[in-house]
Design a protein around this motif. Structure first.
Motif, short mmCIF file in Angstrom:
data_model
loop_
_atom_site.label_atom_id
_atom_site.label_comp_id
_atom_site.label_asym_id
_atom_site.label_seq_id
_atom_site.Cartn_x
_atom_site.Cartn_y
_atom_site.Cartn_z
N PHE A 38 -1.69 9.36 8.84
CA PHE A 38 -2.14 9.11 7.48
C PHE A 38 -3.26 10.07 7.12
O PHE A 38 -4.15 10.32 7.91
CB PHE A 38 -2.62 7.66 7.33
CG PHE A 38 -1.53 6.67 7.62
CD1 PHE A 38 -0.57 6.40 6.67
CD2 PHE A 38 -1.47 6.03 8.84
CE1 PHE A 38 0.43 5.50 6.92
CE2 PHE A 38 -0.47 5.12 9.11
CZ PHE A 38 0.49 4.85 8.15
N VAL A 39 -3.19 10.59 5.90
CA VAL A 39 -4.22 11.50 5.41
C VAL A 39 -4.67 11.04 4.03
O VAL A 39 -4.01 10.24 3.38
CB VAL A 39 -3.70 12.96 5.32
CG1 VAL A 39 -3.36 13.50 6.69
CG2 VAL A 39 -2.51 13.04 4.42
N GLU A 40 -5.78 11.56 3.62
CA GLU A 40 -6.30 11.21 2.29
C GLU A 40 -5.41 11.84 1.21
O GLU A 40 -4.74 12.83 1.43
CB GLU A 40 -7.73 11.73 2.14
CG GLU A 40 -8.73 11.09 3.08
CD GLU A 40 -8.91 9.61 2.81
OE1 GLU A 40 -8.88 9.21 1.64
OE2 GLU A 40 -9.07 8.86 3.79
N ARG A 41 -5.44 11.25 0.02
CA ARG A 41 -4.61 11.72 -1.08
C ARG A 41 -4.92 13.16 -1.46
O ARG A 41 -4.02 13.94 -1.75
CB ARG A 41 -4.80 10.81 -2.29
CG ARG A 41 -3.90 11.15 -3.45
CD ARG A 41 -4.09 10.19 -4.59
NE ARG A 41 -3.74 8.85 -4.22
CZ ARG A 41 -2.63 8.23 -4.60
NH1 ARG A 41 -1.80 8.85 -5.38
NH2 ARG A 41 -2.39 7.01 -4.22
N GLN A 43 -6.09 15.57 0.43
CA GLN A 43 -5.59 16.47 1.46
C GLN A 43 -4.06 16.57 1.38
O GLN A 43 -3.49 17.65 1.52
CB GLN A 43 -6.01 16.00 2.84
CG GLN A 43 -5.61 16.94 3.96
CD GLN A 43 -6.02 16.42 5.32
OE1 GLN A 43 -6.55 15.32 5.44
NE2 GLN A 43 -5.76 17.19 6.34
N ALA A 44 -3.41 15.47 1.12
CA ALA A 44 -1.95 15.48 1.02
C ALA A 44 -1.49 16.28 -0.18
O ALA A 44 -0.47 16.98 -0.13
CB ALA A 44 -1.42 14.06 0.94
N SER A 45 -2.21 16.20 -1.28
CA SER A 45 -1.79 16.93 -2.48
C SER A 45 -1.92 18.43 -2.31
O SER A 45 -1.21 19.19 -2.95
CB SER A 45 -2.57 16.46 -3.70
OG SER A 45 -3.92 16.83 -3.58
N THR A 46 -2.81 18.88 -1.44
CA THR A 46 -2.90 20.32 -1.19
C THR A 46 -1.77 20.79 -0.30
O THR A 46 -1.37 21.95 -0.38
CB THR A 46 -4.24 20.68 -0.54
OG1 THR A 46 -4.35 19.99 0.71
CG2 THR A 46 -5.41 20.34 -1.44
N VAL A 47 -1.23 19.90 0.54
CA VAL A 47 -0.17 20.28 1.46
C VAL A 47 1.20 20.17 0.79
O VAL A 47 2.04 21.05 0.92
CB VAL A 47 -0.21 19.40 2.73
CG1 VAL A 47 0.96 19.68 3.62
CG2 VAL A 47 -1.51 19.61 3.47
N VAL A 48 1.42 19.08 0.07
CA VAL A 48 2.72 18.83 -0.54
C VAL A 48 2.75 19.44 -1.94
O VAL A 48 1.87 19.17 -2.75
CB VAL A 48 2.99 17.31 -0.62
CG1 VAL A 48 4.32 17.04 -1.29
CG2 VAL A 48 2.95 16.69 0.76
N GLN A 50 3.71 19.70 -5.61
CA GLN A 50 4.11 18.77 -6.64
C GLN A 50 5.27 19.35 -7.44
O GLN A 50 5.33 20.54 -7.70
CB GLN A 50 2.93 18.49 -7.59
CG GLN A 50 1.73 17.88 -6.90
CD GLN A 50 1.99 16.49 -6.38
OE1 GLN A 50 2.70 15.73 -7.01
NE2 GLN A 50 1.43 16.16 -5.24
#
Length: 97
Positions: A38-41, A43-48, A50
């Motif tokens: 699990f990661v913070e939102r 951090q996830a938005s930079t990886v995934v 949109q």
């Protein structure tokens, strides 16, 4: 001779693999096993990446869609009547970017 060499290499590989398993399980830490899942939102938005709406495509991206669609006469006709986004999606599926 080659068969004997392959057999010897396979037996060495089996010995190496089984010797690591013979030591038994490693002692478990007090940390949960799924800590890194699990990661913070933010951090996830930079990886995934949109998904972008069709109105947010750049001119270069629209031009590349147009070039693909121009190779197909039916797609080109639909592009003239319904727009590039509708034509590309109808003939080639979802927009790749």
């Amino acid at each position: 001779m080659k068969t004997l060499l392959i057999l010897a290499l396979c037996s060495v590989a089996v010995i190496c693999v089984t010797s690591g398993a013979a030591t038994g399980p490693q002692p478990a830490d007090d940390k949960p096993a799924d800590e890194g899942l699990f990661v913070e939102r933010e951090q996830a938005s930079t990886v995934v990446r949109q998904k972008r709406n069709a109105g947010q495509l750049s001119l270069t991206q629209l031009e590349s869609l147009r070039e693909v669609c121009e190779a197909n006469m039916a797609c080109e006709h639909m592009m003239d009547t319904n727009g590039i986004i509708a034509a590309y999606t109808a003939y080639y599926g979802p927009i790749p970017y």
